[in-house]
Motif scaffolding. Structure first.
Motif, mmCIF file in Angstrom:
data_model
loop_
_atom_site.group_PDB
_atom_site.id
_atom_site.type_symbol
_atom_site.label_atom_id
_atom_site.label_comp_id
_atom_site.label_asym_id
_atom_site.label_seq_id
_atom_site.Cartn_x
_atom_site.Cartn_y
_atom_site.Cartn_z
ATOM 1 N N UNK A 11 0.818 -1.213 0.000
ATOM 2 C CA UNK A 11 0.000 0.000 0.000
ATOM 3 C C UNK A 11 0.849 1.258 0.000
ATOM 4 N N UNK A 12 1.877 1.276 0.854
ATOM 5 C CA UNK A 12 2.749 2.456 0.925
ATOM 6 C C UNK A 12 3.548 2.625 -0.364
ATOM 7 N N UNK A 17 4.442 5.631 -5.359
ATOM 8 C CA UNK A 17 4.600 5.710 -6.813
ATOM 9 C C UNK A 17 3.536 6.631 -7.407
ATOM 10 N N UNK A 18 2.289 6.461 -6.978
ATOM 11 C CA UNK A 18 1.214 7.314 -7.478
ATOM 12 C C UNK A 18 1.448 8.779 -7.162
ATOM 13 N N UNK A 19 1.865 9.071 -5.936
ATOM 14 C CA UNK A 19 2.108 10.470 -5.544
ATOM 15 C C UNK A 19 3.283 11.061 -6.315
ATOM 16 N N UNK A 36 -5.616 7.095 -9.318
ATOM 17 C CA UNK A 36 -6.202 5.784 -9.016
ATOM 18 C C UNK A 36 -5.209 4.901 -8.269
ATOM 19 N N UNK A 37 -3.953 4.926 -8.708
ATOM 20 C CA UNK A 37 -2.909 4.139 -8.056
ATOM 21 C C UNK A 37 -2.767 4.544 -6.590
ATOM 22 N N UNK A 38 -2.719 5.840 -6.344
ATOM 23 C CA UNK A 38 -2.638 6.324 -4.960
ATOM 24 C C UNK A 38 -3.873 5.912 -4.168
ATOM 25 N N UNK A 39 -5.034 5.961 -4.809
ATOM 26 C CA UNK A 39 -6.267 5.544 -4.144
ATOM 27 C C UNK A 39 -6.239 4.081 -3.750
ATOM 28 N N UNK A 40 -5.694 3.230 -4.614
ATOM 29 C CA UNK A 40 -5.559 1.810 -4.268
ATOM 30 C C UNK A 40 -4.625 1.638 -3.070
ATOM 31 N N UNK A 41 -3.530 2.401 -3.063
ATOM 32 C CA UNK A 41 -2.595 2.328 -1.940
ATOM 33 C C UNK A 41 -3.244 2.732 -0.627
ATOM 34 N N UNK A 43 -6.412 2.678 -0.023
ATOM 35 C CA UNK A 43 -7.406 1.653 0.282
ATOM 36 C C UNK A 43 -6.803 0.454 0.991
ATOM 37 N N UNK A 44 -5.631 0.017 0.525
ATOM 38 C CA UNK A 44 -4.960 -1.106 1.183
ATOM 39 C C UNK A 44 -4.601 -0.753 2.622
ATOM 40 N N UNK A 45 -4.070 0.447 2.816
ATOM 41 C CA UNK A 45 -3.690 0.867 4.165
ATOM 42 C C UNK A 45 -4.916 1.021 5.066
ATOM 43 N N UNK A 46 -5.986 1.565 4.513
ATOM 44 C CA UNK A 46 -7.209 1.767 5.291
ATOM 45 C C UNK A 46 -7.881 0.452 5.652
ATOM 46 N N UNK A 47 -7.665 -0.556 4.847
ATOM 47 C CA UNK A 47 -8.277 -1.857 5.095
ATOM 48 C C UNK A 47 -7.556 -2.613 6.204
ATOM 49 N N UNK A 48 -6.237 -2.631 6.170
ATOM 50 C CA UNK A 48 -5.527 -3.502 7.098
ATOM 51 C C UNK A 48 -5.104 -2.821 8.395
ATOM 52 N N UNK A 49 -4.997 -1.512 8.419
ATOM 53 C CA UNK A 49 -4.528 -0.832 9.630
ATOM 54 C C UNK A 49 -5.434 -1.055 10.845
ATOM 55 N N UNK A 50 -6.764 -0.887 10.722
ATOM 56 C CA UNK A 50 -7.580 -1.123 11.914
ATOM 57 C C UNK A 50 -7.562 -2.576 12.379
#
Length: 154
Positions: A11-12, A17-19, A36-41, A43-50
């Motif tokens: 995700x990072x 890369x997107x940024x 979109x690439x940054x959004x996927x990144x 999304x991955x971080x937002x999914x697994x962090x909690x």
């Protein structure tokens, strides 16, 4: 390595890369795919962090840790919005706005090297000694045996 750590690494990297591509864009179409690439990144971080917070935080602190995570996200959005007010007057301010995000994603990648694996993941793979070592980083000594014997095996 647990799936939580791997997802955060990917995700990072994806976000970085997107940024970077967005900050280097020379026209509007060059902003679409990297966005979109940054959004996927994110999304991955937002999914697994909690989930990671829930697995690593002590039982009586999980709710407050989840709340602090969400508060940090909200505070970051507010800070970015305030900074963008000042960057709006610069012709290349938008590059700083996109590129500045790289500092945070690189910081996350660096911090991932010292974050413990998920004890739940390690127990599920039969790696009790590694789970004990991970818990030693985030628990008091008298809590480790209780967690290994009771909470993690359920």
């Amino acid at each position: 390595m647990s799936h939580h750590i791997l997802i955060r690494i990917w995700g990072a990297i994806t976000f970085t890369i997107g940024a970077a591509i967005q900050a280097a864009a020379v026209n509007m179409p060059m902003l679409y795919i990297p966005r979109l690439l940054s959004g996927f990144g994110i999304g991955m971080l937002s999914m697994c962090s909690p989930v990671y917070i829930e697995e690593v935080a002590p039982e009586d602190h999980r709710g407050s840790m989840g709340t602090l995570w969400q508060l940090a996200i909200t505070a970051g959005i507010l800070l970015a919005s305030i900074l963008n007010i000042f960057l709006a007057d610069w012709d290349e301010g938008w590059r700083i706005s996109y590129g500045g995000n790289i500092v945070f994603s690189i910081s996350l990648l660096a911090l991932l090297t010292i974050m413990p694996e998920s004890p739940h993941f390690l127990i599920s793979k039969g790696r009790e000694d590694d789970a004990r070592k991970a818990l030693e980083k985030v628990r008091f000594d008298d809590q480790i045996d209780w967690e290994i014997e009771g909470k993690l095996t359920t």
